[in-house]
Design an enzyme around this catalytic site. Structure first.
Site, PDB file in Angstrom:
ATOM      1  N   SER A 292       0.831  -1.199   0.000  1.00  0.00           N
ATOM      2  CA  SER A 292       0.000   0.000   0.000  1.00  0.00           C
ATOM      3  C   SER A 292       0.869   1.253   0.000  1.00  0.00           C
ATOM      4  O   SER A 292       2.038   1.230   0.397  1.00  0.00           O
ATOM      5  CB  SER A 292      -0.918   0.011   1.235  1.00  0.00           C
TER       6      SER A 292
ATOM      7  N   CYS B  76      -3.076  -4.827  -7.580  1.00  0.00           N
ATOM      8  CA  CYS B  76      -2.741  -3.409  -7.739  1.00  0.00           C
ATOM      9  C   CYS B  76      -3.067  -2.927  -9.139  1.00  0.00           C
ATOM     10  O   CYS B  76      -3.130  -1.716  -9.381  1.00  0.00           O
ATOM     11  CB  CYS B  76      -1.270  -3.164  -7.414  1.00  0.00           C
TER      12      CYS B  76
END
Length: 498
Positions: free
Chosen positions: A227, A282
């Protein structure tokens, strides 16, 4: 699976010194299937010491031998491909075909690294000055730490380790403690390929291991995927301790659909890219930007396709599996509730999905929001789950502005039949990876993977030419070997220019 999975250090399984352990879950049933050791700082030091010792000889290993080991490693992974696939599905939850697909994409990078004798070729210029030659060479860094995420237990380690090792470095891999088993299988494959002990090590652990790797004086480089907040921490901590760092962060990937696009193909692509691996990618499409007047037709097509999806145990033929943990599932559900409070139209509610799996599994079905405002959290934040938002805009220019205003710049796609607009989009969009009528534009292994803005910290992307450059340092050698011995007293204080 044994009750406790341990580390792999210096060519063999190693229990470490820490008594801390984490739970390994089967996400389709919500049950604990085993435990994994969590390294202490002392354990990190031991693993790094083994890698440092191995580097003293591995760095001088010939390129031809490195290439042969890489070829043999590829063969070992292929022999154990089914086992890897099953382990990934058991610990992550993604369906078997998706797990097998990540191994295939990882193997592409291994195959690229097999060409290391050509990839590490330097340059040479003869007689740049009188009897002076110049050569450029690339040399390894030393111990490289790889900190990899839960969503691709095999592929992301295969993005980094083969290139790092091929370039003459040694590796300490810290996989996600949520999906720890694939890393050990890869370690066993390296051993089967004849890689010397200590060149590839696996350190199971959590934040304790990460922070020690980021500050350890003998770690020269760090590769991270995760992240954005954690990527920023990794980059800032690692670089402040003198390390080379590439930290790939989060994403909010937009798929722009123009009125002239094939709407059936666009709807297929949106559903595939949004809900594959339960949105835990992602590169997942999380926002569809519909350029009016095609919004209603496109949303209707997406809804029809969602209705055909089957959510369930990835080992039983489902189209989409569970989320990785109950905590993560609950976090994603909280975003659905936030979207409702913000006034977005919930076109498909994944909280009510019927599943083919255990009643305690970490389930959430495909979820679709329409008429989403860019000011809402479901638009702005990386949710990392099966939640797709549709934003409607009046024009191509507004769509381009919307994408460029995002703090993220990982991936984007444009669906159109207009070549001129496609060319303009790929030129002007502020995103690192662009797909034209391709929903998930992950580059082939000879190119490099990475985003812009808050999706990447550092200058180097993953694998490809960028990977070679990241895992090596450039050195230029200027040498003079005169044909005749220079006479005594031949002193020249001028800067040499000829």
């Amino acid at each position: 699976m044994s009750d406790r999975l341990t580390h792999w250090v210096d060519g063999k399984p190693w229990t470490g010194s820490s008594d801390r352990r984490g739970e390994i879950f089967d996400p389709a049933h919500g049950s604990v299937t085993g435990h994994v050791s969590l390294a202490s700082e002392l354990d990190v030091d031991t693993a790094v010491k083994a890698a440092s010792s191995a580097w003293q000889s591995w760095r001088w290993t010939t390129l031809s031998r490195r290439a042969r080991i890489l070829f043999d490693f590829r063969a070992a992974v292929l022999r154990r491909r089914d086992e890897l696939t099953r382990v990934i599905t058991a610990e992550h939850g993604k369906v078997l075909d998706d797990a097998d697909g990540e191994i295939a994409r990882g193997l592409e990078v291994v195959e690229y690294a097999c060409g290391i004798p050509a990839l590490l070729k330097g340059g040479f210029s003869e007689s740049v000055s009188t009897q002076v030659d110049v050569a450029s060479i690339r040399q390894p860094l030393g111990v490289c730490a790889l900190i990899t995420p839960f969503n691709f237990p095999a592929m992301v380690p295969l993005w980094f380790a083969p290139i790092a090792i091929a370039c003459g470095n040694t590796v300490v891999l810290k996989p996600s403690e949520k999906v720890p088993s694939a890393a050990v299988i890869l370690a066993e494959c390296w051993a089967e390929a004849g890689l010397p002990d200590g060149v590839f090590n696996v350190l199971q652990g959590d934040a304790v291991a990460v922070d020690r790797l980021l500050t350890h004086p003998d770690v020269r480089a760090v590769s991270f995927v995760g992240s954005t907040p954690v990527a920023r921490h990794v980059y800032e901590t690692g670089t402040s301790h003198g390390k080379r760092v590439q930290a790939l962060g989060g994403a909010k990937n937009h798929m722009v659909v123009l009125p002239d696009a094939d709407l059936d193909a666009a709807a297929d692509a949106a559903v595939s890219a949004a809900f594959g691996s339960a949105g835990e990618r992602c590169m997942a499409v999380s926002v569809v930007v519909a350029v009016e007047p095609i919004g209603d037709e496109l949303v209707a097509g997406i809804k029809r396709r969602i209705a055909e999806l089957r959510t369930g145990d990835g080992r039983l033929g489902a189209d989409m599996g569970p989320l990785v943990t109950g905590v993560h599932r609950d976090r994603v559900v909280s975003y659905i509730e936030a979207g409702l409070r913000a006034g977005a139209e919930l076109a498909v509610d994944g909280r009510d999905v019927d599943v083919d799996g255990g009643s305690d599994g970490f389930w959430l079905g495909p979820t679709l929001f329409d008429h989403v405002s860019p000011e809402t959290s479901i638009y702005q934040d990386e949710i990392f789950g099966p939640v797709l938002s549709v934003v409607r805009v009046p024009s191509f220019n507004r769509a381009l502005d919307l994408v460029n205003a995002s703090i993220y710049g990982n991936g984007t796609a444009l669906f159109t039949s207009d070549g001129a607009l496609a060319r303009r989009y790929q030129s002007e969009v502020e995103v690192g990876m662009v797909g034209i009528n391709v929903p998930i534009p992950v580059p082939a292994a000879a190119y490099s993977f990475g985003g812009w803005k808050s999706s990447l910290f550092g200058d180097a992307h993953a694998y490809g030419e960028d990977g070679i450059h990241f895992f090596t340092r450039s050195k230029v050698v200027t040498s003079r070997w005169p044909h005749t011995k220079a006479p005594r007293g031949d002193i020249d204080l001028n800067f040499p220019g000829r």
